[in-house]
Write an enzyme that holds these catalytic residues in place. Structure first.
Site, mmCIF file in Angstrom:
data_model
loop_
_atom_site.group_PDB
_atom_site.id
_atom_site.type_symbol
_atom_site.label_atom_id
_atom_site.label_comp_id
_atom_site.label_asym_id
_atom_site.label_seq_id
_atom_site.Cartn_x
_atom_site.Cartn_y
_atom_site.Cartn_z
ATOM 1 N N CYS A 14 -26.379 -31.063 -65.314
ATOM 2 C CA CYS A 14 -25.375 -32.109 -65.485
ATOM 3 C C CYS A 14 -25.531 -33.108 -64.345
ATOM 4 O O CYS A 14 -25.582 -32.727 -63.178
ATOM 5 C CB CYS A 14 -23.968 -31.505 -65.478
ATOM 6 S SG CYS A 14 -22.654 -32.751 -65.534
ATOM 7 N N CYS A 54 -28.564 -34.171 -78.714
ATOM 8 C CA CYS A 54 -29.067 -35.511 -78.420
ATOM 9 C C CYS A 54 -28.333 -36.018 -77.178
ATOM 10 O O CYS A 54 -27.174 -36.415 -77.246
ATOM 11 C CB CYS A 54 -28.800 -36.396 -79.631
ATOM 12 S SG CYS A 54 -29.575 -38.002 -79.575
#
Length: 195
Positions: free
Chosen positions: A112, A184
């Protein structure tokens, strides 16, 4: 009555974005050219999971779960670049084919961009042809969370970081085996730690 193109332009842009999102959702953009970089999802040192079944999109919650890591918006702005803040905190989307990690071929872990939490293994990355880094599975249960998203008038499933709640992208059910999923993601929402 004479139509002004300047007045129509904002409406046409919104329509174009909605149609593009619908095309991505339906896998119409190069979906016939999907090729997995890795044939199977074997357990690895990265924690890549064994094959899972596809997500039951009818069971995706309508509201987000509270993130574990909570920072003020001022703290997020200090921590992130403008592009990262737009994607992670404002649910933005980078332009297709513009992301720094789209063509990354390195072996390692995608994290992240907001908190550094491991999210995806390079072993599950594949070439989707959609213009964004795509993965057929997350690195482990709980690394990402899902929520329903109808923000563009199209029903989609948003993917966000299970730790900090940052918006990562969307997941679709038109990916390759073994999961049939296509996570995605936005490059601006990710970091990469090479092996």
């Amino acid at each position: 009555m004479r139509l002004s193109y300047r007045r129509l332009l904002p409406t046409l842009l919104v329509l174009a974005v909605a149609l593009f999102a619908l095309a991505c959702d339906r896998g119409a953009i190069n979906s016939t050219n999907i090729q997995a970089d890795s044939a199977a999802a074997e357990p690895t040192t990265h924690g890549a999971p064994k094959a899972r079944s596809a997500v039951d999109f009818s069971q995706v919650p309508a509201e987000r779960v509270e993130p574990q890591l909570k920072l003020s918006e001022a703290q997020w702005k200090d921590r992130l670049s403008a592009a990262q803040y737009n994607v992670l905190r404002e649910n933005g989307t980078e332009r297709p084919f513009s992301g720094a990690l789209l063509n990354n071929q390195g072996e390692g872990v995608y994290t992240c961009g907001g908190c550094g939490e491991p999210l995806f293994s390079s072993e599950t990355k594949f070439k989707s042809g959609t213009g964004w880094p795509s993965f057929y599975d997350r690195i482990e249960d709980g690394s990402v969370a899902l929520v329903q998203d109808a923000s563009l008038g199209v029903e989609r499933v948003e993917v966000y970081c299970g730790n900090c709640g940052g918006h990562l992208g969307h997941v679709f059910n038109d990916g390759p085996a073994p999961t049939g999923l296509r996570y995605c993601m936005n490059s601006d929402a990710l970091g990469f730690e090479a092996d």
